[in-house]
Design a protein around this motif. Structure first.
Motif, PDB file in Angstrom:
ATOM      1  N   SER A   1       0.835  -1.213   0.000  1.00 13.82           N
ATOM      2  CA  SER A   1       0.000   0.000   0.000  1.00 13.82           C
ATOM      3  C   SER A   1       0.860   1.248   0.000  1.00 13.82           C
ATOM      4  CB  SER A   1      -0.931  -0.014   1.216  1.00 13.82           C
ATOM      5  OG  SER A   1      -1.795  -1.132   1.197  1.00 13.82           O
ATOM      6  N   PHE A   2       1.936   1.223   0.774  1.00  9.94           N
ATOM      7  CA  PHE A   2       2.852   2.377   0.807  1.00  9.94           C
ATOM      8  C   PHE A   2       3.479   2.599  -0.566  1.00  9.94           C
ATOM      9  CE2 PHE A   2       7.168   4.063   1.308  1.00  9.94           C
ATOM     10  CZ  PHE A   2       6.886   5.277   1.930  1.00  9.94           C
ATOM     11  N   LEU A   3       3.880   1.517  -1.237  1.00 15.22           N
ATOM     12  CA  LEU A   3       4.473   1.653  -2.570  1.00 15.22           C
ATOM     13  C   LEU A   3       3.465   2.206  -3.573  1.00 15.22           C
ATOM     14  CD1 LEU A   3       6.529  -1.672  -2.726  1.00 15.22           C
ATOM     15  CD2 LEU A   3       7.445   0.652  -2.557  1.00 15.22           C
ATOM     16  N   ILE A   4       2.221   1.732  -3.506  1.00 16.58           N
ATOM     17  CA  ILE A   4       1.188   2.231  -4.421  1.00 16.58           C
ATOM     18  C   ILE A   4       0.933   3.717  -4.182  1.00 16.58           C
ATOM     19  CG2 ILE A   4      -1.271   2.092  -4.995  1.00 16.58           C
ATOM     20  CD1 ILE A   4      -1.106  -0.922  -4.445  1.00 16.58           C
ATOM     21  N   LEU A   5       0.781   4.095  -2.918  1.00 16.57           N
ATOM     22  CA  LEU A   5       0.512   5.502  -2.600  1.00 16.57           C
ATOM     23  C   LEU A   5       1.700   6.388  -2.965  1.00 16.57           C
ATOM     24  CD1 LEU A   5      -1.270   5.062   0.858  1.00 16.57           C
ATOM     25  CD2 LEU A   5      -2.336   5.570  -1.344  1.00 16.57           C
ATOM     26  N   SER A   6       2.913   5.864  -2.840  1.00 14.66           N
ATOM     27  CA  SER A   6       4.096   6.648  -3.201  1.00 14.66           C
ATOM     28  C   SER A   6       4.207   6.800  -4.712  1.00 14.66           C
ATOM     29  CB  SER A   6       5.365   5.979  -2.643  1.00 14.66           C
ATOM     30  OG  SER A   6       5.310   5.899  -1.239  1.00 14.66           O
ATOM     31  N   LEU A   7       3.985   5.705  -5.434  1.00 13.55           N
ATOM     32  CA  LEU A   7       4.114   5.741  -6.894  1.00 13.55           C
ATOM     33  C   LEU A   7       3.089   6.685  -7.517  1.00 13.55           C
ATOM     34  CD1 LEU A   7       5.570   4.549  -9.360  1.00 13.55           C
ATOM     35  CD2 LEU A   7       3.859   2.727  -9.381  1.00 13.55           C
ATOM     36  N   PHE A   8       1.886   6.711  -6.949  1.00 11.21           N
ATOM     37  CA  PHE A   8       0.822   7.556  -7.476  1.00 11.21           C
ATOM     38  C   PHE A   8       0.529   8.708  -6.513  1.00 11.21           C
ATOM     39  CE2 PHE A   8       0.132   3.212  -9.048  1.00 11.21           C
ATOM     40  CZ  PHE A   8       0.219   3.441 -10.407  1.00 11.21           C
ATOM     41  N   HIS A   9       1.592   9.268  -5.950  1.00  4.70           N
ATOM     42  CA  HIS A   9       1.414  10.295  -4.919  1.00  4.70           C
ATOM     43  C   HIS A   9       0.745  11.557  -5.461  1.00  4.70           C
ATOM     44  CE1 HIS A   9       5.213  11.470  -6.853  1.00  4.70           C
ATOM     45  NE2 HIS A   9       4.951  12.700  -6.450  1.00  4.70           N
ATOM     46  N   ARG A  10       0.927  11.846  -6.734  1.00  4.34           N
ATOM     47  CA  ARG A  10       0.276  13.040  -7.294  1.00  4.34           C
ATOM     48  C   ARG A  10      -1.236  12.903  -7.253  1.00  4.34           C
ATOM     49  NH1 ARG A  10       3.844  14.704 -12.677  1.00  4.34           N
ATOM     50  NH2 ARG A  10       5.804  15.149 -11.566  1.00  4.34           N
ATOM     51  N   ASP A  11      -1.730  11.706  -7.526  1.00  3.54           N
ATOM     52  CA  ASP A  11      -3.176  11.499  -7.463  1.00  3.54           C
ATOM     53  C   ASP A  11      -3.670  11.530  -6.027  1.00  3.54           C
ATOM     54  OD1 ASP A  11      -3.656  11.095 -10.293  1.00  3.54           O
ATOM     55  OD2 ASP A  11      -2.556   9.229 -10.074  1.00  3.54           O
ATOM     56  N   VAL A  12      -2.873  11.007  -5.103  1.00  7.43           N
ATOM     57  CA  VAL A  12      -3.251  11.067  -3.686  1.00  7.43           C
ATOM     58  C   VAL A  12      -3.346  12.515  -3.231  1.00  7.43           C
ATOM     59  CG1 VAL A  12      -2.571  10.446  -1.343  1.00  7.43           C
ATOM     60  CG2 VAL A  12      -2.201   8.821  -3.210  1.00  7.43           C
ATOM     61  N   ILE A  13      -2.342  13.307  -3.573  1.00 11.94           N
ATOM     62  CA  ILE A  13      -2.334  14.727  -3.185  1.00 11.94           C
ATOM     63  C   ILE A  13      -3.506  15.458  -3.817  1.00 11.94           C
ATOM     64  CG2 ILE A  13      -1.045  16.888  -3.392  1.00 11.94           C
ATOM     65  CD1 ILE A  13       1.529  15.187  -3.207  1.00 11.94           C
ATOM     66  N   ALA A  14      -3.793  15.145  -5.084  1.00 11.13           N
ATOM     67  CA  ALA A  14      -4.904  15.810  -5.774  1.00 11.13           C
ATOM     68  C   ALA A  14      -6.232  15.481  -5.111  1.00 11.13           C
ATOM     69  CB  ALA A  14      -4.927  15.395  -7.242  1.00 11.13           C
ATOM     70  N   MET A  15      -6.425  14.224  -4.712  1.00  9.93           N
ATOM     71  CA  MET A  15      -7.666  13.847  -4.046  1.00  9.93           C
ATOM     72  C   MET A  15      -7.822  14.572  -2.719  1.00  9.93           C
ATOM     73  SD  MET A  15      -7.776   9.735  -4.783  1.00  9.93           S
ATOM     74  CE  MET A  15      -9.189   9.454  -3.722  1.00  9.93           C
TER      75      MET A  15
END
Length: 511
Positions: free
Chosen positions: A30-44
């Motif tokens: 989960s940490f790797l997924i959130l890190s790899l797609f961190h721009r989408d996490v930040i945008a959300m």
């Protein structure tokens, strides 16, 4: 302690020991997924924090944690396994992210992020745990900020409800799209007044109530239908009450009334009414088990080693962004700013409109405008927009992009006539000043279209398959004036300007 109690205690203890490695692997993936797609996490998170429509999303992670906590006693009786078929779930999320990234559709990317995290749970904890956590996993979709598409229809519904209530109360009023005129003033059913924020929040709240308080599917369906209908109706009453207060007192008093009712009281009242009406029909008793662990235990078909599942899951997650990097085509260059065409029977004019108009296309390489007049006195504004490529923040269609620039106080008010493969809309500025706009879009070698979804599809094809990424728009707009219908002027200009596809191709340096 009885033998049954001892056996249950041993089962629970062994299950807890088996959970540790799987939960550690799930946390790492989960940490790797959130890190790899961190721009989408930040945008959300940015949308949750800054857009009042999606403020309720801030509470969804807390509610998911609560839902999981409610299921802990049953989960402790299950044994997690690494399950290879769960990789298909992750792959589906990766493919959805790839489509969203290629088309420039944020909601696809955000939803795909949830799918990948759900797939990680199923892959590293197994199908039995996935079934036990089915509702919490599903409820995670409410973290995706989606629903802006319902704003325009709800604006029209709210305006019509206002007109109905005004008629019943004997207040004379006239409606033009989302604008209502009374003897007191001129009112606009703005995006914030559409009720979309309450419908979206009520959907998330209603689904939670359906799971926690009901077991019968017919009762769940009736509850959701009633809750959503009441939200729309109540918002129409709120908007009507604001106009009525302005009619009976003043505009300033109405603004103050609406601010208090809209921000603090309205949704709480609607929720209280919904819960009070549904309370006698709740059929889930406190203390009822959320699932039966015995029914969820099954064969270990598809089980693999935990390290193998973790490595395969990470490889599947990485595939989507790598494909986009490899397959995205280099954009063809634009050869300069487009030149407004010479139109037979029309002459360029510098006379000014009653209210300034300029379409909004953030990040465009070129935006050229020209004004034309014909001998009949019809005046038409032409805007030509071009992009060498589209990317985040540089999109042909998107929020606030297009004919109505909110920063210039233009508002969409209703659809308007348009030719086939074009989009027609009526926009309004203070005054009021009304404009009709016909828009056509083109992406690379794709046909002309007036459909925003088709633009996204054409963009996605170009980026995934290495096609021409140049994109542009042509907007033809006319102010509505007494005795000079806007639609007639647009039709006359379209007839004289010639083939719109040729004009679009020339503007994008395609020919």
């Amino acid at each position: 302690m009885t033998s049954r109690a001892l056996s249950m205690a041993r089962l629970s203890g062994s299950a807890v020991l088996g959970w540790r490695g799987h939960l550690a692997a799930l946390g790492g993936l989960s940490f790797l997924i959130l890190s790899l797609f961190h721009r989408d996490v930040i945008a959300m998170v940015f949308i949750w924090w800054n857009a009042s429509t999606f403020g309720h999303c801030l509470f969804i992670p807390i509610l998911i944690a609560w839902l999981v906590q409610q299921r802990l006693p049953g989960l402790q009786q299950l044994e997690p396994i690494a399950w290879a078929p769960g990789l298909l779930w992750i792959a589906l999320g990766g493919f959805a992210w790839l489509l969203g990234a290629a088309a420039g559709v944020a909601v696809f990317r955000h939803g795909a992020l949830i799918l990948m995290l759900q797939g990680a749970v199923v892959t590293l904890l197994g199908p039995a745990v996935g079934r036990a956590l089915l509702f919490p996993l599903f409820y995670a979709f409410f973290m995706v900020p989606i629903g802006e598409e319902i704003v325009a229809p709800l604006q029209l519904i709210t305006a019509r409800l206002c007109m109905m209530f005004l008629s019943l109360s004997g207040v004379p009023a006239h409606m033009d799209g989302i604008f209502i005129t009374t003897a007191t003033g001129y009112f606009r059913v703005a995006e914030a007044c559409s009720g979309a924020k309450f419908v979206i929040a009520m959907t998330a709240y209603g689904v939670l109530v359906c799971n926690v308080c009901f077991t019968s599917w017919p009762r769940r369906a009736l509850f959701m239908t009633g809750a959503l209908m009441l939200s729309v109706l109540a918002n129409g009453v709120r908007a009507f009450a604001t106009i009525l207060v302005a009619h009976l007192t003043s505009i300033d008093a109405a603004v103050g009334f609406d601010h208090v009712l809209y921000g603090w009281i309205f949704f709480a009242i609607v929720m209280a009414v919904v819960m009070a009406a549904a309370w006698p029909f709740f059929d889930r008793r406190p203390g009822d088990a959320w699932f039966d662990p015995e029914q969820l235990r099954g064969s270990s078909w598809g089980a693999v080693s935990l390290p193998l599942a973790f490595g395969a899951a990470f490889g599947v997650v990485m595939a989507a962004p790598l494909w986009l990097i490899v397959s995205a085509a280099a954009s063809e260059p634009l050869l300069g700013a487009p030149t407004p065409p010479e139109v037979k029977g029309w002459a360029r004019t510098t006379e000014q409109p009653r209210y300034p108009w300029k379409p909004r296309f953030d990040g465009a390489d070129h935006l050229v405008m020209a004004r034309y007049r014909n001998p009949a006195g019809q005046v038409v504004d032409l805007a030509i927009v071009s992009f060498d490529r589209q990317e985040e923040g540089r999109e042909l269609v998107g929020f606030a992009q297009g004919a109505a620039d909110p920063d210039q106080h233009w508002s969409w008010s209703s659809p308007a006539p348009a030719p086939r493969d074009a989009r027609g809309e009526q926009i309004t500025a203070p005054g009021p000043v009304v404009r009709h706009v016909v828009s056509v879009y083109k992406v690379g070698g794709a046909p002309l279209t007036g459909s925003a979804p088709q633009v996204k599809i054409d963009t996605m094809k170009a980026r995934l398959l290495g096609g021409d990424q140049r994109a542009g728009a042509i907007l033809i707009s006319v102010e509505e004036q007494r005795g000079m219908p806007a639609d007639a002027a647009i039709a006359a200009f379209l007839q004289d300007v010639g083939d719109m596809k040729d004009l679009a191709d020339r503007s994008l340096s395609i020919r």
